[in-house]
Design a protein around this motif. Structure first.
Motif, short mmCIF file in Angstrom:
data_model
loop_
_atom_site.label_atom_id
_atom_site.label_comp_id
_atom_site.label_asym_id
_atom_site.label_seq_id
_atom_site.Cartn_x
_atom_site.Cartn_y
_atom_site.Cartn_z
N ALA A 98 40.40 49.33 48.55
CA ALA A 98 40.42 47.89 48.83
C ALA A 98 40.22 47.08 47.56
N ALA A 99 39.39 47.58 46.64
CA ALA A 99 39.14 46.85 45.39
C ALA A 99 40.41 46.73 44.57
N VAL A 100 41.27 47.76 44.61
CA VAL A 100 42.55 47.70 43.90
C VAL A 100 43.50 46.72 44.60
N LEU A 101 43.61 46.86 45.92
CA LEU A 101 44.53 46.01 46.68
C LEU A 101 44.12 44.55 46.63
N ASP A 102 42.82 44.29 46.60
CA ASP A 102 42.31 42.92 46.65
C ASP A 102 42.13 42.28 45.28
N CYS A 103 42.23 43.06 44.22
CA CYS A 103 42.08 42.50 42.87
C CYS A 103 43.12 41.42 42.65
N GLU A 104 42.71 40.28 42.17
CA GLU A 104 43.62 39.15 41.99
C GLU A 104 44.44 39.24 40.70
N LYS A 105 44.29 40.32 39.99
CA LYS A 105 45.08 40.55 38.79
C LYS A 105 45.98 41.77 39.04
N PRO A 106 47.17 41.82 38.45
CA PRO A 106 48.03 43.00 38.62
C PRO A 106 47.37 44.24 38.02
N VAL A 107 47.43 45.34 38.77
CA VAL A 107 46.82 46.59 38.34
C VAL A 107 47.93 47.63 38.14
N ILE A 108 47.99 48.20 36.94
CA ILE A 108 48.97 49.23 36.61
C ILE A 108 48.27 50.58 36.59
N ALA A 109 48.80 51.55 37.32
CA ALA A 109 48.34 52.93 37.19
C ALA A 109 49.19 53.63 36.15
N ALA A 110 48.54 54.17 35.14
CA ALA A 110 49.22 54.99 34.13
C ALA A 110 48.80 56.43 34.40
N VAL A 111 49.60 57.13 35.20
CA VAL A 111 49.22 58.45 35.72
C VAL A 111 49.56 59.50 34.67
N ASN A 112 48.54 60.00 34.01
CA ASN A 112 48.71 60.90 32.87
C ASN A 112 48.76 62.37 33.25
N GLY A 113 48.38 62.71 34.49
CA GLY A 113 48.34 64.11 34.90
C GLY A 113 48.21 64.20 36.41
N THR A 114 47.48 65.19 36.87
CA THR A 114 47.34 65.43 38.30
C THR A 114 46.63 64.27 39.00
N ALA A 115 47.22 63.80 40.09
CA ALA A 115 46.60 62.79 40.95
C ALA A 115 46.56 63.40 42.34
N PRO A 210 52.31 33.92 34.48
CA PRO A 210 51.58 32.92 35.26
C PRO A 210 50.59 33.62 36.20
N THR A 211 49.36 33.78 35.77
CA THR A 211 48.39 34.66 36.42
C THR A 211 48.15 34.30 37.88
N ARG A 212 48.00 33.04 38.19
CA ARG A 212 47.74 32.64 39.57
C ARG A 212 48.96 32.88 40.45
N ALA A 213 50.14 32.64 39.91
CA ALA A 213 51.36 32.92 40.67
C ALA A 213 51.47 34.41 40.96
N LEU A 214 51.10 35.25 40.00
CA LEU A 214 51.14 36.69 40.22
C LEU A 214 50.13 37.11 41.29
N ALA A 215 48.95 36.50 41.25
CA ALA A 215 47.92 36.81 42.25
C ALA A 215 48.40 36.46 43.66
N LEU A 216 49.00 35.29 43.79
CA LEU A 216 49.50 34.86 45.10
C LEU A 216 50.68 35.71 45.54
N THR A 217 51.52 36.11 44.59
CA THR A 217 52.65 36.98 44.91
C THR A 217 52.15 38.33 45.43
N ALA A 237 54.84 29.56 52.33
CA ALA A 237 54.84 28.11 52.10
C ALA A 237 53.48 27.62 51.61
N ALA A 238 52.42 28.13 52.22
CA ALA A 238 51.07 27.74 51.81
C ALA A 238 50.78 28.19 50.38
N ALA A 239 51.22 29.41 50.04
CA ALA A 239 50.99 29.92 48.69
C ALA A 239 51.71 29.08 47.65
#
Length: 267
Positions: A98-115, A210-217, A237-239
């Motif tokens: 939930a912390a990843v999904l709800d973070c208001e900033k874009p989160v990139i996973a850089a998967v370097n090996g076994t996940a 545009p950080t806020r636009a990305l968060a709303l997107t 529309a609200a966003a």
């Protein structure tokens, strides 16, 4: 002289990008409760901080994350009180996803090996997933006689459909990075040596956007998976109404009219 112990979760911040690195390579970065809580804390702080505009999550060594570190826990349910397992999941693995999904900033996973297990779900919860060619994704739960947790039965059907999700979860076979990309679980596969560079380039682009636009997107896309069309259209529309009050939106419109590149400040 006492040798300084490396932190199990490293983090650095530069040019508005927060880099979070799981750093227990001897366990393929399996997450202890303390490690998990630290990642949750960092994501929560990043979400609220105007100094952070993008996040990169990766690991050291041969593993991205092998899931929850269950060494030392009971192998059976003996001695447990009814509700303990569900409570542990709600406050642990599910809170991390939930912390990843709800973070208001874009989160990139850089998967370097076994996940594997929760580690795979941690990657799939991220907004963008880059994978090294050597990366592997494993729905390991069935191998242990367990039900997928950490949001897996929520995330995977929405990403690849129920039949594909069941195939992965029923058999628990390792999925190569290339096959994961083909299924739509990974945005891009890159040579191992290019992973960090590519993740940083993507993060830098996001951090100047545009950080806020990305968060709303992000919020709109995630919510759309559980909403009917009318609800999704109303939220859209609200966003946009909210977004048009931001300085970045006004700068974007001005830059278009003036035929120049926009200079977004993140607010």
């Amino acid at each position: 002289m006492t040798k300084l112990t490396e932190p199990a979760v490293r983090h650095t911040k530069a040019d508005h990008v927060l880099s979070v690195t799981l750093n227990r390579p001897e366990t393929l970065n399996a997450l202890t409760p303390d490690d998990r809580n630290e990642v949750v804390r960092l994501l929560s702080e990043a979400s609220a901080s105007p100094e952070v505009r993008a996040v990169v999550l990766t690991g050291t060594g041969r593993g991205f994350c092998a899931g929850a570190d269950i060494r030392g826990t009971a192998a059976t349910t003996g001695g447990r009180v009814a509700g303990d397992v569900a409570r542990t999941l709600r406050t642990g693995a599910q809170r991390l996803i939930a912390a990843v999904l709800d973070c208001e900033k874009p989160v990139i996973a850089a998967v370097n090996g076994t996940a594997a297990g929760l580690g795979a779900h941690l990657a799939f919860a991220c907004d963008l997933v880059l994978a090294a060619e050597s990366a592997r994704f494993i729905e390991v739960f069935v191998r242990r006689g367990l039900v997928p947790d950490g949001g897996g039965a929520y995330l995977l059907p929405r990403l690849i459909g129920p039949q594909r999700a069941k195939e992965l979860m029923f058999f628990g076979d390792a999925l190569t990075a290339t096959d994961a990309e083909r299924m739509g679980l990974v945005n891009r596969v890159v040579p191992d040596g290019d992973l960090d560079k590519t993740a940083r380039a993507w993060a830098d682009r996001l951090a100047t956007g545009p950080t806020r636009a990305l968060a709303l997107t992000k919020q709109l896309v995630n919510a759309s998976l559980d909403a009917d069309r009318a609800t999704a259209f109303t939220a859209e529309a609200a966003a946009q109404e909210i977004n048009m009050t931001t300085a970045d939106a006004q700068e974007g419109v001005r830059s278009f009219v003036e035929r120049r590149s926009a200079a977004y400040k993140g607010h």
